[in-house]
Enzyme design. Structure first.
Site, PDB file in Angstrom:
ATOM      1  N   TYR A  85      25.498   3.838  38.358  1.00 31.65           N
ATOM      2  CA  TYR A  85      26.403   4.861  38.401  1.00 31.65           C
ATOM      3  C   TYR A  85      28.102   4.347  38.563  1.00 31.65           C
ATOM      4  CZ  TYR A  85      22.423   7.448  40.087  1.00 31.65           C
ATOM      5  OH  TYR A  85      21.264   8.059  40.288  1.00 31.65           O
ATOM      6  N   CYS A 101      19.368 -11.062  33.985  1.00 26.15           N
ATOM      7  CA  CYS A 101      19.709 -11.531  32.861  1.00 26.15           C
ATOM      8  C   CYS A 101      20.298 -10.105  32.042  1.00 26.15           C
ATOM      9  CB  CYS A 101      18.587 -12.099  32.125  1.00 26.15           C
ATOM     10  SG  CYS A 101      19.126 -12.778  30.340  1.00 26.15           S
ATOM     11  N   GLU A 102      21.338  -9.496  32.484  1.00 23.48           N
ATOM     12  CA  GLU A 102      21.945  -8.323  32.061  1.00 23.48           C
ATOM     13  C   GLU A 102      23.456  -8.485  32.140  1.00 23.48           C
ATOM     14  OE1 GLU A 102      20.998  -5.662  30.379  1.00 23.48           O
ATOM     15  OE2 GLU A 102      18.766  -6.020  30.480  1.00 23.48           O
ATOM     16  N   TYR A 105      19.495   5.243  48.418  1.00 23.33           N
ATOM     17  CA  TYR A 105      19.250   4.799  46.858  1.00 23.33           C
ATOM     18  C   TYR A 105      19.522   3.492  46.741  1.00 23.33           C
ATOM     19  CZ  TYR A 105      19.749   9.659  46.778  1.00 23.33           C
ATOM     20  OH  TYR A 105      19.419  11.193  47.158  1.00 23.33           O
ATOM     21  N   GLU A 129      18.737  19.939  53.008  1.00 19.02           N
ATOM     22  CA  GLU A 129      18.411  18.574  52.392  1.00 19.02           C
ATOM     23  C   GLU A 129      19.129  17.466  52.122  1.00 19.02           C
ATOM     24  OE1 GLU A 129      16.836  20.065  48.499  1.00 19.02           O
ATOM     25  OE2 GLU A 129      15.450  21.539  49.305  1.00 19.02           O
ATOM     26  N   PRO A 130      19.904  16.974  53.424  1.00 20.99           N
ATOM     27  CA  PRO A 130      20.409  15.869  53.313  1.00 20.99           C
ATOM     28  C   PRO A 130      19.764  14.505  53.122  1.00 20.99           C
ATOM     29  CG  PRO A 130      20.018  16.425  55.788  1.00 20.99           C
ATOM     30  CD  PRO A 130      19.520  17.556  54.747  1.00 20.99           C
ATOM     31  N   GLY A 131      20.273  13.562  52.242  1.00 20.29           N
ATOM     32  CA  GLY A 131      19.756  12.085  51.921  1.00 20.29           C
ATOM     33  C   GLY A 131      20.547  11.191  52.222  1.00 20.29           C
ATOM     34  N   ARG A 132      21.530  11.076  51.609  1.00 21.11           N
ATOM     35  CA  ARG A 132      22.455  10.087  51.494  1.00 21.11           C
ATOM     36  C   ARG A 132      23.398  10.274  52.834  1.00 21.11           C
ATOM     37  NH1 ARG A 132      25.200   8.182  46.759  1.00 21.11           N
ATOM     38  NH2 ARG A 132      24.371   9.960  45.722  1.00 21.11           N
TER      39      ARG A 132
END
Length: 413
Positions: free
Chosen positions: A316, A342-343, A371, A273-276
């Site tokens: 992260y 505004c953070e 992501y 299940e690779p994603g990144r």
């Protein structure tokens, strides 16, 4: 990121100069490389060629229809975590029979849609979920194929927010409870045990945790087979990391050697299940400088991309490389690159050495293919970015930039 080279001082995606895309489409904009994604997918499939396997791309990493269609065309399957992701996969031409459904909170409606579509495998994460899946299967007159996702209590040595294999995690069934649940499943008429699943986290860069978890899970798989459970699939999860700064994660070939050594005696068809690993370094985020700002303590560069476009640094503490689209000469100074949200957490690059840019200059955040857009939001009522797919010297918009009026679509005043 070899498919994003500098040529004559200008950053390209394959054969396309990125300033041309920024000028035509605007910023912020995500740009993806067909060649990079294809190369990464083939590296995995070739590494696992010695054994039966299925590469199921983790859709949550990047769910753009063009990306899903490209991977389906390469023969890939899909790892989904919602009914919406299943709908995307099917709309893009993906095969439900090559799709696995993970996640701790599947609804009965999602289960019904997936079972009706002919899903390959439900990765079940609790005893109560197994009972609900059984009820759905009986209602539809089918046996839902499932694998229990077991939690091996192995420290993945990754960021605490993306570690999923510890006993304190919400994910998976405690290892010591798995055998009893498989025994219980034999008495249920709406499910059938088809596999075993494990996933310990994301952005894995060390081989030891993978080896420890898979050795443990392979032993459980062998014991289940010895007890006459008709398992076919061993889902080894995903999470293989990429290089953002100085990480040295295993290559696809090195990863395959770890997995195959641990699972060689199971006789199972492996589900990966690779994603990144597939998408991360296949994409960049283009942004334009708005202002420079100096305080007694810091020098800031304000850009038009914000944490709503790329939340990984805020969420992260992630690092993304930052490069100008046109190389410049000069003395670098230390700056914080911040967005317009505004953070105080809207810091995309902290304490970076940059040749102080002027308003209007273009930059790219590297390693942003996974992501990035999939976690983008409309916070501060900001339209989400456009997405562009490059193929050689051609490029096309695969998601239009949201318009202001899109922000209140479906609302009633």
């Amino acid at each position: 990121m070899s498919h994003f080279p500098f040529r004559k001082g200008v950053l390209h995606a394959e054969g396309v100069p990125l300033p041309a895309i920024a000028d035509a489409v605007g910023t912020p904009t995500y740009v993806y490389s067909t060649a990079a994604l294809t190369e990464h997918f083939r590296a995995v499939t070739e590494a696992f060629a010695p054994t039966r396997h299925l590469v199921c791309y983790s859709v949550k990493a990047n769910s753009n229809l063009a990306i899903l269609k490209l991977l389906a065309g390469l023969g890939g399957g899909f790892d989904i975590v919602s009914g919406g992701e299943l709908a995307r996969v099917r709309h893009a031409g993906g095969d439900a029979a090559k799709t696995v459904f993970a996640g701790v909170g599947k609804t009965a409606e999602e289960m019904e849609a997936a079972l009706a579509a002919g899903l390959l495998l439900f990765n079940v994460e609790s005893a109560e979920e197994l009972e609900l899946l059984d009820a759905v299967g009986r209602r539809l007159g089918r046996r839902a194929p499932f694998a229990l996702r077991v939690n091996p209590d192995v420290d993945a040595r990754t960021h605490r927010y993306i570690a999923t294999g510890l006993k304190t995690s919400k994910f998976g069934v405690p290892f010591e409870e798995a055998m009893a649940l498989y025994a219980r499943s034999k008495k249920l008429k709406g499910v059938r045990a088809a596999g075993l699943d494990c996933h310990i986290g994301s952005q894995l860069t060390q081989g030891a945790p993978m080896r420890a978890a898979l050795t443990k899970v392979a032993g459980l798989y062998a014991e289940l087979k010895a007890r006459k459970h008709p398992l076919e699939y061993l889902d080894v999860g995903g999470g293989l990391g990429i290089t953002y700064t100085d990480e040295t994660p295993p290559t696809a070939a090195e990863y395959a050697r770890i997995v195959l050594a641990a699972t060689k005696d199971t006789g199972a068809t492996l589900v990966l299940e690779p994603g990144r690993f597939l998408m991360g370094n296949a994409g960049v985020l283009l942004t334009r400088v708005l202002y420079r700002k100096r305080t007694p303590a810091k020098q800031f560069v304000v850009v038009d991309a914000g944490m709503n476009d790329l939340i990984r640094p805020a969420l992260y503490e992630a690092h993304h490389g930052l490069v100008p689209l046109r190389m410049r000469r000069g003395k670098a100074v230390e700056v914080d690159v911040v967005g317009p949200v505004c953070e105080s957490t809207d810091v995309l690059a902290k304490a970076r050495p940059l040749i102080l840019p002027r308003a209007g200059e273009l930059y790219a955040f590297l390693g942003a293919g996974a992501y990035g857009m999939s976690m983008a939001s409309n916070y501060n009522s900001r339209p989400r970015p456009a997405e562009v797919l490059v193929d050689g010297q051609a490029w096309r918009v695969v998601r239009e930039r949201e318009r202001t009026e899109d922000l209140w679509r479906g609302e009633r005043a």
